[in-house]
Design an enzyme around this catalytic site. Structure first.
Site, short mmCIF file in Angstrom:
data_model
loop_
_atom_site.label_atom_id
_atom_site.label_comp_id
_atom_site.label_asym_id
_atom_site.label_seq_id
_atom_site.Cartn_x
_atom_site.Cartn_y
_atom_site.Cartn_z
N SER A 15 39.87 46.81 11.13
CA SER A 15 40.91 48.24 11.91
C SER A 15 39.83 48.64 12.65
O SER A 15 39.37 48.50 13.76
CB SER A 15 40.98 48.60 10.74
OG SER A 15 42.65 49.59 11.35
N ASP A 45 51.67 43.26 8.92
CA ASP A 45 50.58 44.42 9.16
C ASP A 45 51.76 45.49 9.38
O ASP A 45 52.46 44.64 10.45
CB ASP A 45 49.67 43.98 10.15
CG ASP A 45 48.32 45.28 9.69
OD1 ASP A 45 49.01 46.37 10.15
OD2 ASP A 45 47.12 44.89 10.19
N HIS A 67 48.00 45.42 6.00
CA HIS A 67 46.65 45.46 6.53
C HIS A 67 45.67 45.22 6.11
O HIS A 67 44.55 45.23 6.78
CB HIS A 67 47.14 47.05 7.75
CG HIS A 67 46.06 47.61 8.43
ND1 HIS A 67 46.39 47.20 9.69
CD2 HIS A 67 45.21 48.48 8.17
CE1 HIS A 67 45.14 47.62 10.03
NE2 HIS A 67 44.77 48.59 9.01
#
Length: 526
Positions: free
Chosen positions: A84, A206, A232
């Site tokens: 991320s 996601d 995610h």
């Protein structure tokens, strides 16, 4: 900024150095499902970004300073794996230091996190603004909502939520840390093509990084793989698939001959065996820790059949264990034959059994031990999962493992000084708490007691510290250590670097991070 380096396992030569950078709202513990597999192939460095995890008290940094800091903790050549926000930072590192960063892998990362006119496949601006405002008002509520959103859409959503809660920071980051990190997310733009190979792993469902961004990422010359059924956090929900993709993408390491696979552990045994005669003369701290550990033993000891001192060393605590617990049989167990020989020759014991062996392969029958006592020994084990599985196997139902071990902040001053001299591994490195606790839980233990103690010893000169470590047998046995003798210039540079730690009392500190644990094997269910 706190970080931890785990040398590659299984005797791999020329293993790649891999920097792991976590995402927003969670620290390096998020990598736990992938650590064991990746560590079989690479030297891993797990970092806690400012404001998160063990760096919770570290002030936020502007992006250029943060990139410099991350680059400084790595050797001359390395690759980066980011999740991320960490993936976006990984790409920035590669652009900033193209000669040093070899490859980049990202998990659930976008080139641009918040939608732009020319990059619509990203988080909507109004959704991001809601997160930002909630982080300002209530960090705990924001993180709770974010945790659920990360798992939303995953095939095993409930299990992912549970795991994320277990891996989340014990201490909630403050509002400033969260918003500063969100500012990084919105400011970073990685639409510039990198010169290095790039792998992007995306989750099919996601909610934060739309899978539709895959085609746009391919236009940036990235290799893109979509993890089916993932949201995610595929590094948590689909760790095996993520690791396989990363290993396939990264250059392979060369395995040493089979006879060399245990080289580090053999060096541990040899080092401590050589120090048997000098160990007790400098083991003041070790005695203090062991005596405190004795107080963690149960008071009701009637009918104990077998007690084991795991990593007994010179046998200093064997008489005390025999006197305090009164077992029918006391087992002195150690990896170093020289230590066992010293214990047999210098301790007055009745009917003791001396065993030389590896704690990860204990030569005792299942369900045959009442209590295992271990003071400052298990930190030398290579695989915590195997260690605690073996301890669990030999303990009787209701049996307990009482241990003291060292954490990764041990001798951080010495490690920091060496890092200013060269990029070799000079100081023994120990596992992070989350890795140890995960191995304990995986084995099936119930934690009865867990305590952390920070002990700071004082020395007038660095030579006194290094001489003591040598007398204890605590030599550097990690992969990545330098070979050959140390030149005068490096010694001079080390002395100068350590001088920066000299305190107001004119002394040089040496910090030990000590963990005391009491864990039990559950009683058999009728």
């Amino acid at each position: 900024m706190h970080y931890q380096t785990l040398p590659a396992k299984n005797g791999l030569a020329n293993a790649e150095y891999l920097l792991l950078i976590h995402g927003w709202g969670i620290a390096s513990a998020v990598w736990q499902p992938c650590v064991a597999t990746l560590n079989e192939h690479y030297h891993l460095t797990l970092v806690d970004l400012p404001g998160f995890g063990r760096s919770v008290d570290v002030a936020s940094m502007p992006l250029p300073a943060l990139l410099d800091e991350l680059n400084c903790i790595m050797p001359e050549s390395y690759s980066v794996l980011g999740f991320s926000l960490g993936g976006m930072l990984a790409l920035q590192l590669a652009q900033q230091f193209p000669q040093r960063v070899q490859r980049v892998s990202t998990i659930a990362s976008n080139a641009v996190f918040v939608q732009k006119t020319d990059w619509p496949q990203a988080m909507a601006a109004d959704v991001f603004q809601q997160f930002y405002q909630l982080a300002e008002r209530s960090p705990a509520a924001c993180l709770k909502r974010f945790l659920l959103l990360q798992a939303k859409g995953s095939d095993n959503e409930k299990a992912v939520v549970k795991t994320l809660r277990e891996l989340s920071d014990k201490q909630t980051p403050n509002a400033e840390s969260l918003t500063d990190a969100l500012n990084l997310l919105v400011d970073i733009d990685n639409r510039k093509k990198n010169s290095q190979p790039v792998l992007c792993l995306l989750g099919e469902h996601d909610q934060l990084v739309p899978v539709q961004a895959a085609n746009d990422l391919k236009e940036l010359n990235a290799e893109v793989k979509v993890i089916a059924g993932a949201a995610h956090v595929p590094l948590v929900s689909h760790a095996e698939e993520c690791c396989a993709a990363i290993i396939n993408f990264m250059p392979s390491s060369v395995a040493k001959p089979l006879c060399e696979k245990k080289r580090n552990k053999l060096l541990v045994a040899k080092s401590f065996a050589k120090a048997a005669a000098t160990y007790d003369s400098v083991a003041g701290l070790q005695r203090d820790i062991g005596n405190q550990l004795l107080e963690c033993l149960p008071s009701n000891n009637a009918g104990l059949e077998r007690v084991v001192d795991l990593g007994c060393g010179t046998g200093f605590f064997l008489p005390k264990l025999q006197q305090q617990l009164l077992p029918a049989q006391l087992v002195a167990f150690d990896l170093a034959e020289g230590m066992l020989r010293y214990a047999r020759d210098h301790r007055e014991l009745q009917d003791a059994l001396y065993l030389c062996g590896d704690a990860e392969a204990i030569p005792l029958a299942d369900n045959s031990v009442d209590i295992i006592f271990s003071s400052l020994a298990i930190q030398w084990c290579e695989t915590p999962e195997q260690l605690f599985a073996e301890v669990f196997r030999v303990l009787k139902p209701g049996g307990r493992f009482v241990f003291a071990t060292l954490g990764p902040d041990t001798l951080n001053e010495l490690r920091s000084a060496w890092q200013q001299v060269d990029s070799y591994v000079h100081v023994n490195q120990f596992l992070d708490e989350v890795i140890v606790n995960h191995a304990i839980a995986q084995a099936g233990f119930v934690v009865q007691q867990w305590q952390e103690q920070t002990v700071v010893l004082q020395y007038s000169t660095l030579k006194l510290l290094t001489r003591e470590l040598k007398a204890l047998g605590a030599h550097n046995v990690n992969a990545g250590r330098p070979s050959g003798l140390m030149g005068k210039q490096r010694v001079k540079a080390l002395l100068a670097a350590y001088e920066n730690h000299r305190n107001e009392q004119g002394m040089l500190p040496a910090t030990y991070q000590v963990w005391y644990g009491v864990i039990t094997k559950p009683e058999e269910q009728s």
